[in-house]
Scaffold this active site. Structure first.
Site, PDB file in Angstrom:
ATOM      1  N   LYS A  72      -5.660  36.669 -74.882  1.00 37.48           N
ATOM      2  CA  LYS A  72      -5.950  38.056 -74.834  1.00 37.48           C
ATOM      3  C   LYS A  72      -5.787  38.777 -76.400  1.00 37.48           C
ATOM      4  O   LYS A  72      -5.344  37.959 -77.541  1.00 37.48           O
ATOM      5  CB  LYS A  72      -4.854  38.945 -74.057  1.00 37.48           C
ATOM      6  CG  LYS A  72      -4.930  38.213 -72.638  1.00 37.48           C
ATOM      7  CD  LYS A  72      -3.620  39.071 -71.700  1.00 37.48           C
ATOM      8  CE  LYS A  72      -3.876  38.761 -70.248  1.00 37.48           C
ATOM      9  NZ  LYS A  72      -2.808  39.421 -69.605  1.00 37.48           N
ATOM     10  N   TYR A 100     -10.634  42.445 -63.868  1.00 41.76           N
ATOM     11  CA  TYR A 100      -9.461  42.858 -63.092  1.00 41.76           C
ATOM     12  C   TYR A 100      -9.980  43.882 -61.836  1.00 41.76           C
ATOM     13  O   TYR A 100      -8.845  44.681 -61.681  1.00 41.76           O
ATOM     14  CB  TYR A 100      -8.544  43.790 -64.228  1.00 41.76           C
ATOM     15  CG  TYR A 100      -7.954  42.839 -65.268  1.00 41.76           C
ATOM     16  CD1 TYR A 100      -7.016  41.737 -64.751  1.00 41.76           C
ATOM     17  CD2 TYR A 100      -8.338  42.830 -66.601  1.00 41.76           C
ATOM     18  CE1 TYR A 100      -6.515  41.074 -65.583  1.00 41.76           C
ATOM     19  CE2 TYR A 100      -7.443  41.960 -67.420  1.00 41.76           C
ATOM     20  CZ  TYR A 100      -6.864  40.790 -66.950  1.00 41.76           C
ATOM     21  OH  TYR A 100      -5.991  39.991 -67.634  1.00 41.76           O
ATOM     22  N   ASN A 132       1.101  39.882 -72.814  1.00 45.64           N
ATOM     23  CA  ASN A 132       1.689  38.653 -72.552  1.00 45.64           C
ATOM     24  C   ASN A 132       0.651  37.607 -73.010  1.00 45.64           C
ATOM     25  O   ASN A 132       0.584  36.240 -72.447  1.00 45.64           O
ATOM     26  CB  ASN A 132       2.095  38.629 -70.850  1.00 45.64           C
ATOM     27  CG  ASN A 132       0.909  38.721 -70.098  1.00 45.64           C
ATOM     28  OD1 ASN A 132      -0.453  38.912 -70.454  1.00 45.64           O
ATOM     29  ND2 ASN A 132       0.984  38.962 -68.798  1.00 45.64           N
ATOM     30  N   HIS A 174      -4.372  34.628 -70.590  1.00 44.64           N
ATOM     31  CA  HIS A 174      -4.514  34.853 -68.971  1.00 44.64           C
ATOM     32  C   HIS A 174      -5.159  33.427 -68.532  1.00 44.64           C
ATOM     33  O   HIS A 174      -5.680  32.686 -69.176  1.00 44.64           O
ATOM     34  CB  HIS A 174      -5.742  35.904 -68.908  1.00 44.64           C
ATOM     35  CG  HIS A 174      -6.332  36.011 -67.330  1.00 44.64           C
ATOM     36  ND1 HIS A 174      -5.957  36.514 -66.458  1.00 44.64           N
ATOM     37  CD2 HIS A 174      -7.452  34.828 -67.055  1.00 44.64           C
ATOM     38  CE1 HIS A 174      -6.701  36.004 -65.424  1.00 44.64           C
ATOM     39  NE2 HIS A 174      -7.402  35.197 -65.667  1.00 44.64           N
ATOM     40  N   GLU A 217     -13.819  34.140 -62.311  1.00 44.81           N
ATOM     41  CA  GLU A 217     -13.638  34.426 -63.586  1.00 44.81           C
ATOM     42  C   GLU A 217     -14.390  33.297 -64.270  1.00 44.81           C
ATOM     43  O   GLU A 217     -15.382  34.107 -65.178  1.00 44.81           O
ATOM     44  CB  GLU A 217     -12.322  34.327 -63.746  1.00 44.81           C
ATOM     45  CG  GLU A 217     -11.361  35.261 -62.842  1.00 44.81           C
ATOM     46  CD  GLU A 217      -9.860  34.866 -63.235  1.00 44.81           C
ATOM     47  OE1 GLU A 217      -9.594  34.006 -63.772  1.00 44.81           O
ATOM     48  OE2 GLU A 217      -9.021  35.545 -62.436  1.00 44.81           O
TER      49      GLU A 217
HETATM   50  N1  UDP Z   1       0.133  43.945 -65.875  1.00 47.51           N
HETATM   51  C1  UDP Z   1       0.614  44.897 -66.660  1.00 47.51           C
HETATM   52  N2  UDP Z   1       1.797  45.504 -65.877  1.00 47.51           N
HETATM   53  C2  UDP Z   1       2.104  45.194 -64.554  1.00 47.51           C
HETATM   54  C3  UDP Z   1       1.262  43.978 -63.933  1.00 47.51           C
HETATM   55  C4  UDP Z   1       0.433  43.466 -64.643  1.00 47.51           C
HETATM   56  O1  UDP Z   1       0.446  45.178 -67.615  1.00 47.51           O
HETATM   57  O2  UDP Z   1       3.105  45.817 -64.270  1.00 47.51           O
HETATM   58  C5  UDP Z   1      -1.078  43.472 -66.743  1.00 47.51           C
HETATM   59  C6  UDP Z   1      -0.491  41.737 -67.135  1.00 47.51           C
HETATM   60  O3  UDP Z   1      -0.968  41.694 -68.463  1.00 47.51           O
HETATM   61  C7  UDP Z   1      -0.976  40.898 -66.318  1.00 47.51           C
HETATM   62  C8  UDP Z   1      -2.422  41.444 -66.006  1.00 47.51           C
HETATM   63  O4  UDP Z   1      -1.944  42.699 -65.570  1.00 47.51           O
HETATM   64  O5  UDP Z   1      -1.218  39.423 -67.205  1.00 47.51           O
HETATM   65  C9  UDP Z   1      -2.794  40.936 -64.650  1.00 47.51           C
HETATM   66  O6  UDP Z   1      -1.639  41.031 -63.585  1.00 47.51           O
HETATM   67  P1  UDP Z   1      -1.544  39.871 -62.779  1.00 47.51           P
HETATM   68  O7  UDP Z   1      -0.565  40.308 -61.681  1.00 47.51           O
HETATM   69  O8  UDP Z   1      -2.698  39.242 -62.178  1.00 47.51           O
HETATM   70  O9  UDP Z   1      -0.721  38.676 -63.678  1.00 47.51           O
HETATM   71  P2  UDP Z   1      -1.159  37.386 -64.206  1.00 47.51           P
HETATM   72  O10 UDP Z   1      -2.054  36.481 -63.076  1.00 47.51           O
HETATM   73  O11 UDP Z   1      -1.897  37.632 -65.411  1.00 47.51           O
HETATM   74  O12 UDP Z   1       0.196  36.685 -64.356  1.00 47.51           O
END
Ligand code: UDP
Length: 149
Positions: free
Chosen positions: A9, A49, A112, A115, A126
């Site tokens: 990211k 997303y 984080n 991805h 994706e």
């Molecule tokens: N995210 C965020 N706040 C939240 C939940 C998700 O900023 O409360 C962001 C975070 O960067 C995450 C992305 O949205 O990686 C996608 O969320 P997902 O639940 O799909 O998590 P991932 O699959 O990336 O672990």
């Protein structure tokens, strides 16, 4: 063999973690079959997303993910989706176990660094957003016989 979509990211790129993230996946044994650097348009970000549209964190997520270049990749290996998720750690980096990428390199949920697809179906969806089939490279690695029994 299974394919998964992985993205460094914008925070990972800005913090100089591209090689670290690629290195971890490569050393684990996964095979890199596609890679490109790009800055996401709001349209691509919205496609990626789509499942989060309408959630409170969605506007921040879209503005962050389009804020700078990312590295988009396809990795291949046995159970690659699950294995890469394990290497990455859970979504909240504060709770992600040390030793995982997010556990070692993040604090806030919205920063984080990486991805990874959460299921084979998501992976297929994706990969198709970022890569044409002909952009994925088909090659053999002799070392695979030392990785798989
Ligand atoms: N995210 C965020 N706040 C939240 C939940 C998700 O900023 O409360 C962001 C975070 O960067 C995450 C992305 O949205 O990686 C996608 O969320 P997902 O639940 O799909 O998590 P991932 O699959 O990336 O672990």
């Amino acid at each position: 063999m299974e394919r998964t979509f992985v993205m460094v990211k914008p925070d990972g790129v800005q913090r100089g973690l591209i090689a670290e993230i690629i290195g971890r996946l490569e050393k684990k044994g996964y095979k890199l079959i596609g890679l490109k650097m790009l800055t996401l348009t709001p349209e691509t970000a919205a496609l990626h997303y789509a499942e989060h549209a309408g959630k409170p964190f969605y506007p921040g997520l879209i503005s962050f993910i389009t804020s700078g270049p990312v590295v988009a990749m396809v990795w291949e290996g046995k159970n690659a989706v699950k294995g890469v998720r394990t290497l990455m750690g859970i979504t909240n980096p504060t709770e992600a176990i040390p030793g995982s990428i997010r556990g070692d390199y993040g604090i806030d949920m919205g920063r984080n660094v990486v991805h990874g697809s959460d299921s084979p179906v998501s992976a297929q969806r994706e990969i198709a957003i970022y890569f044409k089939e002909e952009e994925l490279v088909d090659y053999q690695r002799d070392m695979d016989k030392w990785i798989y029994e």
